[in-house]
Design a protein around this motif. Structure first.
Motif, PDB file in Angstrom:
ATOM      1  N   LEU A 112       0.791  -1.297   0.140  1.00  0.00           N
ATOM      2  CA  LEU A 112      -0.090   0.305   0.152  1.00  0.00           C
ATOM      3  C   LEU A 112       0.681   1.171  -0.237  1.00  0.00           C
ATOM      4  CD1 LEU A 112      -2.369  -1.402   2.831  1.00  0.00           C
ATOM      5  CD2 LEU A 112      -2.333  -1.439  -0.011  1.00  0.00           C
ATOM      6  N   THR A 113       0.005   2.241  -0.410  1.00  0.00           N
ATOM      7  CA  THR A 113       1.072   3.790  -0.432  1.00  0.00           C
ATOM      8  C   THR A 113       1.794   3.747   1.096  1.00  0.00           C
ATOM      9  OG1 THR A 113      -0.364   3.877  -2.017  1.00  0.00           O
ATOM     10  CG2 THR A 113       0.950   6.424  -0.887  1.00  0.00           C
ATOM     11  N   ASN A 339      -1.042  -1.264  -6.990  1.00  0.00           N
ATOM     12  CA  ASN A 339       0.250  -0.320  -6.281  1.00  0.00           C
ATOM     13  C   ASN A 339       0.862   0.873  -6.825  1.00  0.00           C
ATOM     14  OD1 ASN A 339      -0.645   2.287  -4.848  1.00  0.00           O
ATOM     15  ND2 ASN A 339       0.451   2.218  -3.153  1.00  0.00           N
ATOM     16  N   GLY A 342       0.157   3.516  -6.725  1.00  0.00           N
ATOM     17  CA  GLY A 342       0.883   4.262  -5.553  1.00  0.00           C
ATOM     18  C   GLY A 342       2.628   4.250  -5.053  1.00  0.00           C
ATOM     19  N   VAL A 458      -4.424   2.936  -2.503  1.00  0.00           N
ATOM     20  CA  VAL A 458      -3.726   2.185  -3.207  1.00  0.00           C
ATOM     21  C   VAL A 458      -3.989   2.714  -4.216  1.00  0.00           C
ATOM     22  CG1 VAL A 458      -3.306  -0.186  -2.634  1.00  0.00           C
ATOM     23  CG2 VAL A 458      -5.445   0.670  -3.398  1.00  0.00           C
TER      24      VAL A 458
END
Ligand SMILES: Nc1nc2c(c(=O)[nH]1)N[C@H]1C(S)=C(S)[C@@H](COP(=O)(O)OP(=O)(O)OC[C@H]3O[C@@H](n4cnc5c(=O)[nH]c(N)nc54)[C@H](O)[C@@H]3O)O[C@H]1N2
Ligand SMILES: Nc1nc2c(c(=O)[nH]1)N[C@H]1C(S)=C(S)[C@@H](COP(=O)(O)OP(=O)(O)OC[C@H]3O[C@@H](n4cnc5c(=O)[nH]c(N)nc54)[C@H](O)[C@@H]3O)O[C@H]1N2
Ligand code: SF4
Ligand SMILES: [Mo]
Length: 906
Positions: A112-113, A339, A342, A458
């Motif tokens: 995830l970011t 992602n 991201g 994301v």
């Protein structure tokens, strides 16, 4: 029952979904009708996500840290503080003795970011190295460079709604029907709604995507640039370029124009192996005045030694015709991982910095140092994925941290990668599963929380930021990835004597705090999300960037004003090189090997490989070949063929496919060393990379083929109880050592509710009675099983029944009945009446039921055999759907059903 909204963790389409759960168990997932990416739809992979989490996969997951103290000892579980302390001590020693650049981080577009952000700060802000790269290097970096070279920044200017508004869709080097199914559903809808919409597909293979096209340009591998230049040639010739746009908003066209004038359709036809008239048609459709054209591309362009220029050559067609920044127009690079986008925003790659900044730019480095409140960022360029593993092999990287990726399987020339991992002094692997091709190399294996268990955000292909939410607690002591990175940073700070600094840099108590800090790095940049917050995403749902302070909605489309993020505001044309593949076929290696994706598997199959029904569409690794090439080698379907070059080899069953051009073969990327003998397709792929993007040419290499014959065959089938991932894992692990005692072997799953493990092996000579006994033991086929042996012919068979159901079968020396026995076991039907036939050399079950054949519609469990039978009875699609409902749920199989209904009857 509770419902939690989240995002699909597979492809970059970024579908929103609703998780149905009770806080302990996820019962189902369904598409989120309010999510702008999918409006309620999901494909086969998304719709089976609940089968990839507890309790179905309990026992497969990592739940506690595991540490190995000696190179050849087994790992022991331990508590988090001790595990991270150990890791910190090892990293600190290496940094002290060899410098910060002797450690590296290799992370993933599936993080995830927030995870990305913390890892990046850890590497650059605390350790002081730029050796942080991501598997996105294998995926999106050529598209990133393509955008930067031409438009000036890495921003995808388009949105999914442009699909609805386009008059011409050009899909290049992408098999969208398989790899972005919900995007493809949208394309199908757009075509149904707009009769004149033209679909052009550029792909050497006739994929399901290509088969659906109005024009399929089956070009020679690696010849894209010649094609796009020739299309520009036609656009120039037919005055379809937009001179006003070029004049007002771009620079550098003169040189490109001169180069394109040299590339006539006739010249390109020779290079690409296409008809000149088809190139002209494509250019006319694309360039038609006052029409909207959208191009979508993915790995067929990116994974190339000229990937950056491939992307640029395509983007330039939009600039030259002014088909950008308007509804239905623009160059739309599809992101692969959930992602990938991201990761680019967070700048967690060797060459990037947070907030779309560049490592090479001193001002950008100074800005990030200021944001992080540190003296300076390291300026020495970091190593990109392939270079990083080369340095690992040379012993220059002594401690490596891997998170959310499986490099032993997914990098090119994977045997070399595995040797490098084996030689590295200290390898940390942070994964959700215990068992991947990479985890055997982990000195420290850390348990990560997975989808359904973690919080964050994301960004999908169209710049849309969605929340990922937890429905369940992670199993055991697994932790979110950002938390592991931050905890490690705090421990490392102590060992580096910079405890106070580490505490200041990593103060986070939740994902939201990380997001808020990430947001600060975007202010005033092209991707400004200053106006976004978890609160706003909660209230108003997913949003596209940019979303600066004061915005009321995200921006659907970029560059509508013709101003580009270059120093003078003009987009730039470049002259792309026309080079072809990096490793051309020659007399000794006459075939071009192409690699890519299957519809229902995800990469190294660590998740999808636990869901039996996801094997039904493509049950085993197969090499697709043109029928003439099959004939040349005396190959029939299902015969074994060895694919080799000096880097390595693998074996697969050959399959005749009209989708292939002569001289080209295709192998899916998914099957690695846990699912077949050898290292899978990446045992032979080429580590050569694009000098600009440093993305390796995973799509093409040269190979030789050899038919294998007279091998002694073995098939074993074993049912594992439903919801008992641990049993499946134990069985798989018990069988794994046998894979490499065969010339070729595969270990896969079948069935729907209860998994059935399927082991197929082929050996040079029959196994001894002792070997077979050991194998039977591993399989759990004890003495009470039915037994048959004919020693003279080297044939021996066993079957184990329980309550009238078949729970285990092992056939050796003669395996004619394997297929229908597999069907029987998968169906789980009583077999009492068949008892005396179970070990007979029959290719068909005695009762005359034919096997169902490959399952095409996974949601409704409808097979190819059933569809073809109905079709022979004259059923069309609506009639077939009325009868069997196939393709009415997720629709991923619709392209294939249409194709089956359209194939001529023999
Ligand atoms: N089911 C499934 N979906 C996925 C994934 C998955 O593992 N499984 N992974 C996701 C990820 S990370 C990614 S990056 C995407 C990838 O998505 P795609 O890029 O669409 O999929 P691929 O199958 O890798 O390759 C696309 C096509 O490129 C073609 N190709 C090969 N060489 C050339 C060439 O020289 N020129 C052109 N024009 N085409 C060529 C291949 O024949 C292939 O059909 O998929 C995402 N979606
Ligand atoms: N020959 C060939 N090779 C290719 C390609 C190709 O087309 N052809 N495509 C390339 C491309 S585009 C890509 S993107 C790569 C993909 O290659 P990889 O990144 O190696 O693919 P995955 O198998 O998805 O690996 C992800 C790992 O992360 C784990 N994981 C899942 N969720 C989480 C989580 O939340 N946290 C943590 N810590 N771990 C998690 C999974 O169990 C899995 O082991 O492969 C590349 N390799
Ligand atoms: S298309 Fe399928 S795999 Fe991709 S995000 Fe949507 S549901 Fe997930
Ligand atoms: Mo990818």
């Amino acid at each position: 029952m509770n419902e939690t909204k989240s995002t699909c963790p597979y492809c970059g389409t970024g579908c929103g979904l609703i998780i149905e759960h009770d806080g302990q168990r996820i019962f189902n997932v369904r598409g989120d009708p309010d999510h702008p990416a999918n409006h309620g739809r999901l494909c086969t992979k998304g719709a089976t996500l609940h089968l990839t989490v507890a309790p179905e996969t309990a026992g497969l997951r990592t739940t506690l840290p595991q540490l190995r103290t000696g190179k050849n000892t087994a790992r022991q579980t331990m508590a988090w503080p001790a595990a991270l302390d150990h890791a910190a001590q090892r990293f600190a020693e290496v940094i002290r003795d060899h410098g910060a650049d002797a450690v590296a981080f290799y992370i993933s577009g599936q993080l995830l970011t927030e995870d990305y952000y913390v890892f990046n700060k850890l590497a650059r802000g605390l350790v002081g190295t730029n050796n942080i790269d991501s598997n996105s290097r294998l995926c999106m970096s050529s598209a990133v460079m393509g955008y930067k070279l031409t438009l000036g920044a890495d921003s995808v200017p388009c949105a999914y709604e442009d699909i609805d508004a386009a008059d011409c869709l050009l899909i290049a080097g992408a098999n969208t029907a398989y790899a972005h199914p919900i995007v493809f559903r949208r394309i199908e809808d757009a075509r149904a709604a707009r009769a004149g919409l033209k679909l052009i597909v550029v792909d050497p293979r006739r994929t399901d995507t290509a088969a659906a096209a109005d024009l399929h340009l089956a070009l020679q591998p690696g010849s894209d640039i010649a094609l796009y230049q020739a299309m520009l040639h036609v656009l120039l010739q037919e005055k379809l370029v937009d001179r006003d746009y070029i004049h007002q908003h771009t620079e550098g066209f003169v040189a490109l124009e001169a180069a394109a004038r040299e590339m006539s359709p006739a010249v390109a036809a020779g290079i690409c192996g296409l008809k000149a008239s088809d190139i002209v048609t494509a250019a006319r459709w694309f360039g038609a005045a006052d029409s909207a054209s959208l191009s979508l591309w993915c790995q067929g362009l990116n994974q190339s030694a000229t990937g950056s220029h491939n992307s640029a050559a395509l983007i330039q067609l939009h600039l030259a015709t002014g088909k950008i920044g308007r509804p239905g127009c623009g160059p739309f690079s599809l992101t692969g991982q959930p992602n990938a986008m991201g990761g680019r925003e967070a700048g967690a790659m060797a060459t990037l910095l947070p907030g779309h900044r560049d490592l090479a730019d001193a001002d950008d480095r100074a800005e990030v140092a200021r944001l992080w409140d540190i003296d300076a960022l390291p300026d020495k360029p970091g190593l990109s994925a392939v270079e990083l593993f080369d340095a690992l092999g040379r012993g220059e990287i002594k401690a490596l941290w891997i998170a959310g990726t499986n490099p032993a399987q997914s990098l090119p020339d994977s045997q070399r990668v595995q040797q490098a991992l084996a030689a590295c002094e200290f390898v940390v692997v942070q994964d959700i599963y215990q068992d991947t091709e990479t985890t055997p190399y982990a000195d420290l294996l850390l348990p990560a929380a997975g989808w359904g268990e973690k919080e964050g955000t994301v960004t999908n292909s169209e710049r849309c930021i969605s929340r990922v939410r937890a429905a369940l607690p992670p199993p055991g002591q697994a932790l979110p990835d950002w938390r592991i990175a931050a905890d490690f940073a705090l421990a490392l700070g102590r060992y580096l004597g910079r405890e106070e600094q580490a505490q200041r840099l990593f103060p986070y108590t939740c994902a939201e705090e990380v997001f808020n800090e990430h947001r600060e790095t975007t202010r005033g940049r092209d991707l400004d999300i200053g106006g976004l917050s978890y609160g706003l995403l909660e209230q108003r749902g997913p949003q596209q960037w940019p979303f600066p302070v004061g915005a009321t909605s995200g921006q659907v489309r970029l560059y509508g004003d013709g101003r580009f993020p270059t120093p003078n505001g003009r987009a730039r044309f470049i002259v792309p090189v026309v080079e072809g593949v990096a490793e051309a076929p020659d007399a000794r290696h006459p075939y071009q090997l192409n690699t890519g994706r299957l519809r229902d598997q995800w990469h190294g199959m660590s998740r999808t490989g636990n869901v039996p029904r996801l094997f039904s569409h493509a049950p085993e690794p197969q090499l697709d070949m043109h029928p003439d090439d099959m004939a040349r080698h005396g190959l029939k379907n299902q015969d074994l063929v060895r694919v080799a070059n000096p880097r390595g080899s693998f074996v697969a069953k050959a399959r005749a496919s009209e989708a292939m051009a002569p001289g080209q073969v295709f192998m899916p990327m998914h099957w690695g060393g846990r699912f077949m003998a050898g290292a899978g397709v990446n045992g032979v792929t080429l580590p050569r990379f694009d000098p600009l993007s440093r993305q390796p040419e995973l799509k093409h290499c040269a190979v030789t083929l050899e038919k294998l014959q007279n091998l002694w065959p073995l098939v074993a089938l074993r049912r594992a109880p439903a919801g008992k991932g641990a049993t499946t894992l134990a069985l798989r692990q018990a069988l794994t050592p046998w894979i490499n005692r065969c010339t070729h072997a595969t270990l896969t799953l079948t069935g729907r509710e209860e998994p059935v493990l399927v082991f197929q092996g082929w050996a040079e000579s029959p196994w001894s009675a002792e070997q077979l006994a050991d194998f039977d033991q591993a399989l759990g086929l004890h003495d009470h099983s039915l037994y048959f042996a004919d020693d003279r012919r080297g044939v021996s068979k066993r079957a184990l029944m329980q309550d009238d159901r078949l729970i285990g079968v092992r056939l050796a020396g003669e395996t004619l009945a394997a297929e229908w026995l597999e069907d029987l076991m998968a169906a789980g039907k009583p077999v009492a009446g068949l008892r005396r036939w179970l070990l007979a050399p029959l290719t068909q079950p005695p009762a005359g039921q034919v096997g169902r054949g490959r399952v095409v519609c996974n949601c409704l469990d409808v097979s190819e055999g059933e569809i073809l039978t109905d079709r022979a009875e004259g059923l069309d699609l609506p009639a077939l759907q009325a009868k069997r409902k196939c393709g009415t749920s997720c629709g991923s199989c619709l392209p294939e059903i249409r194709r089956l209904l359209a194939t001529p009857l023999h």
